[in-house]
Design an enzyme around this catalytic site. Structure first.
Site, PDB file in Angstrom:
ATOM      1  CD  GLU A  45      10.047 -14.381   3.013  1.00  0.00           C
ATOM      2  OE1 GLU A  45       9.402 -14.517   1.964  1.00  0.00           O
ATOM      3  OE2 GLU A  45      11.219 -13.979   3.048  1.00  0.00           O
ATOM      4  CB  SER A  95      22.141 -11.005   2.661  1.00  0.00           C
ATOM      5  OG  SER A  95      21.449  -9.788   2.472  1.00  0.00           O
ATOM      6  CB  CYS A 149      11.562 -19.346  -8.067  1.00  0.00           C
ATOM      7  SG  CYS A 149      12.656 -18.490  -6.938  1.00  0.00           S
ATOM      8  CD  GLU A 159      11.112 -12.286  11.719  1.00  0.00           C
ATOM      9  OE1 GLU A 159      10.260 -12.626  12.571  1.00  0.00           O
ATOM     10  OE2 GLU A 159      11.861 -13.113  11.157  1.00  0.00           O
ATOM     11  CD  GLU A 191      21.237 -10.447  -1.349  1.00  0.00           C
ATOM     12  OE1 GLU A 191      20.428 -10.835  -0.507  1.00  0.00           O
ATOM     13  OE2 GLU A 191      21.312 -10.955  -2.488  1.00  0.00           O
ATOM     14  CE  LYS A 246       9.640 -15.873  -1.488  1.00  0.00           C
ATOM     15  NZ  LYS A 246      10.602 -14.902  -0.951  1.00  0.00           N
ATOM     16  CD  GLU A 253      23.856  -7.513   3.962  1.00  0.00           C
ATOM     17  OE1 GLU A 253      22.848  -7.623   3.244  1.00  0.00           O
ATOM     18  OE2 GLU A 253      24.048  -8.186   4.983  1.00  0.00           O
ATOM     19  CB  CYS A 291      15.866 -14.352  -2.397  1.00  0.00           C
ATOM     20  SG  CYS A 291      17.030 -13.088  -2.813  1.00  0.00           S
TER      21      CYS A 291
END
Lengths: 159, 573
Positions: free
Chosen positions: B360, B318, B502, B365, B278, B357, B281, B298
């Site tokens: 996710e 990102s 978190c 993908e 990141e 999560k 990037e 994230c």
């Protein structure tokens, strides 16, 4: 799918509308389309910047809003005090059983829709049922069953 | 200051205080259900009623302003009788299945019943019948257990700015549901699980995968590897009787081995890897003119939020996968090859403070050749349950370290667990990547703490970088609207879905108050203070992974394994 053109026209009639315009807009949409479709609710939400969950919450709070198109025959059963005393509960139970729908719903063949109202101002005729604007007085479950059967045969005589 | 009297004792209140705040300041306890710290009072549950001399009836303390000279009584017979009746009424149509309930032992309703001495079913109401909503991969809703306090509705709207749920119908027919009463999976729910944390009963719980994980742990044909997120080791201790803010990282790793995981990896390792990718990037976007500001990626609740509500800003997010998914990808590629394993025979489990999560890891993908990179996600709470079922108490074990090749971590990676942590780690490494020097002081105080929105301007070489940190999507929404309106002084924005990050995730131990969350945060800072490796770019196992496998940050393999794409998501909103 509902005709979204009428929704657009209604929204144009409320420029700069905020959340306080929600109920009047919903009423107009229902008057134009007969019910509140998902597409209409989502579109109104976009215009007023309100989440669909919120609009659905408001709309389900009030008895007047329905979420399924009206049937060919719209049955209104009065559950006001006088009608209740004269046995409208049994009348309503019968309609729900025969048509297999709950108040606010439309039968799957699209023939009947059911609505419960609090009073139609005809207490002297209790219990009262209104089908497509026509009043039926002193209705019993048996009598209403015949009325519904007449509607059905009338519909099939057109075929 | 206003002078009041409560139960014959003098107390003080600030102007604008509610009676409840004044009583709390004076150390007088009043039970509440619907009250939520920091939000406007809703006054729906009436648990907090008190007597105020001169008032015609009982007064709800949470929503009644304190006034000078007020004389309050919090435990008169009338007050106690009323509160007890309120609990009895709440119980009148509640399912009596506490022994089988996911919330057993952590239920606010059963606590209140005990505190008020409810020993009989006084009122017998008609049981509410409504099916569970199990359509979401993250959250299960059980309307039969709902007591209509409305906290989930408020947290979803006022804190997260999502409004996936609201009250439907009226009176005795009312329930909480999504738009058009459809499944959570087609709603705009972003799976954050904040509603679970505020729910007083088991009407909202995580979708549990404990059984599935136990099944694969018992399967000899599978290599079961586990990763644990930075915020888990500082919170799971609460489930085993430690005080909030105790870090039991080593003991948790030992316990994970005891319950049968073959390898234990640290997600903070891929947090370091995320910083490498990141950070590179960001530098590429700044030097070569990509969409700015760049948003972190994230937090999966946040990703779904952008896809639904701000698709026009997706190019600013990102392309890096989250640390969980990066770990999953290197487990099923590099690790599989290194161990001569078919990726199909590896089961990759991750322990997360997060319910989103779970959503996710099931995104199509996030895998290759129909093999998902992460197979199951357990929340902190579910891991505690797994430990209990297997009879393993981490508190009694000697600490152990995580496994190579993904066991080393910097304390910067560990900071990912708190709001501002990703930014702090990124600034440390970006400073090095751009100037070749290390920062003199690693700690960046402006980025720390529970504040929902933090900003920093930092001089890196010739460049002044504008950085913003927001936690909770309500805060994110504000910033997104500023950016859409033309704000252009920012380069890098860290977004965490849950307030505080978190450590306050939707999968964390229940019944944590603000002080517990702060203690978890402080535990992460304490780890960073004393750690010997405090920057991601000096993680030797990350460097080795680049040397032996990935090549360089943003290289070809990185793009294949560690980066992803987003797309506009149509939901009912």
């Amino acid at each position: 799918m509902a005709d979204m053109k009428s929704v657009e026209t209604i929204l144009e009639g409320h420029p700069d509308a905020g959340r306080d315009h929600l109920i009047p807009i919903l009423q107009e949409v229902q008057a134009a389309e007969g019910y509140l479709s998902k597409a209409a609710i989502t579109r109104v939400g976009l215009a007023l910047d309100l989440p669909a969950s919120k609009i659905f919450g408001v709309a389900t709070f009030y008895n007047m809003f329905r979420f399924q198109p009206r049937g060919t025959y719209h049955v209104m059963v009065c559950r006001g005090t006088a009608c209740h005393v004269k046995g409208s509960k049994r009348v309503l139970d019968m309609v729900e059983k025969v048509l297999k729908i709950a108040p606010g719903e439309t039968s799957r063949d699209g023939l009947f829709s059911l609505e419960v109202v609090a009073c139609m101002g005809a207490c002297g005729l209790a219990p009262v049922v209104n089908v497509n604007g026509q009043f039926h007085a002193k209705v019993t479950p048996m009598k209403l069953q015949r009325i519904l059967e007449e509607c059905r045969s009338e519909e099939f005589s057109h075929v | 200051m206003l002078a009041l009297e409560a139960n014959g004792q003098k107390i003080e209140a600030r102007k604008g205080d509610t009676i409840l705040q004044a009583l709390q300041r004076g150390g007088i306890h009043v039970p509440t259900i619907c009250h939520m710290e920091g939000l406007l009072p809703s006054g729906t549950c009436r648990m907090c009623v008190v007597e105020v001399e001169g008032a015609p009836g009982l007064v709800p303390a949470c929503s009644f302003p304190a006034a000078d000279g007020m004389r309050i009584h919090t435990s008169t017979p009338t007050v106690l009788k009323t509160r007890k009746a309120i609990v009895e009424l709440l119980l009148s149509n509640h399912p009596d299945d506490c022994l089988y309930c996911a919330r057993n032992g952590k239920c606010d309703l059963s606590d209140l019943a005990r505190e008020h001495g409810v020993r009989n079913r006084v009122f017998r109401g008609l049981r509410k019948r409504k099916e569970k909503d199990i359509s979401s991969p993250s959250i299960v809703r059980d309307p039969e257990k709902c007591i209509l306090c409305g906290k989930c509705v408020r947290v979803c709207e006022e804190v997260q700015g999502v409004s996936a749920i609201d009250f439907i119908n009226r009176g005795s027919k009312a329930f909480v549901g999504t738009a058009f009463d459809e499944g959570m999976n087609v709603s705009c729910c972003i799976n954050c699980g904040q509603c679970i944390l505020v729910c007083p009963t088991a009407a909202l719980t995580e979708r549990s995968y404990v059984d599935e994980v136990m099944r694969v742990l018992a399967d000899p044909g599978k290599t079961v590897v586990v990763q644990h997120a930075p915020a888990v080791s500082v919170s799971i201790a609460e489930e085993f009787g430690f005080k909030p803010g105790t870090d039991i990282d080593g003991q948790m790793v030992a316990a994970l081995r005891r319950v049968g995981f073959h390898r234990v990896f640290d997600t903070s390792f891929t947090a370091d890897l995320t910083i490498m990718e990141e950070g590179s990037e960001l530098i590429q976007r700044i030097t070569q003119g990509g969409p700015l500001p760049m948003f972190t990626s994230c937090s999966p609740g946040w990703i779904k939020f952008v896809e639904q509500f701000y698709p026009e800003l997706l190019p600013n997010v990102s392309t890096c996968k989250s640390p969980q998914q990066m770990m999953g990808a290197v487990i099923k590629s590099f690790f599989a090859r290194r161990e001569n394993l078919d990726p199909k025979d590896i089961v990759s489990v991750s322990i997360m403070p997060c319910t989103a999560k779970k959503f996710e890891c099931a995104r199509p993908e996030m895998g290759r050749d129909y093999v998902p990179d992460v197979d199951y996600v357990l929340t902190t709470r579910e891991l505690a349950e797994l430990f209990r079922i297997k009879g393993v108490d981490p508190g009694t074990l000697a600490p152990e370290g995580a496994d190579t090749p993904f066991g080393e971590r910097s304390s910067a990676g560990k900071l990912f667990g708190a709001s501002g942590g990703v930014m702090e780690a990124a600034v440390r490494s970006a400073f090095f990547l751009l100037t070749g020097d290390e920062m003199k002081e690693y700690r960046i105080q402006d980025l720390r703490g529970m504040k929902g929105s933090k900003e920093l301007r930092v001089k890196v070489g010739d460049l002044e970088v504008g950085a913003a940190v927001v936690s909770s999507l309500g805060q994110a929404r504000k910033l997104m609207d500023e950016i859409k309106a033309g704000r252009s002084d920012l380069h890098f924005v860290e977004v965490m879905t849950c307030p505080g990050g978190c450590i306050n995730g939707g999968g964390q131990p229940l019944k944590a108050d603000l002080d517990s969350v702060k203690a978890r945060m402080a535990a992460l800072y304490a780890i960073d203070k004393t750690d010997t490796l405090r920057v991601s770019h000096r993680n030797s196992q990350v460097q080795r992974l680049y040397k032996e496998f990935l090549g360089k940050p943003l290289g070809h393999l990185s793009h294949q394994l560690l980066h992803t794409t987003y797309q506009k998501r149509e939901v009912l909103r």
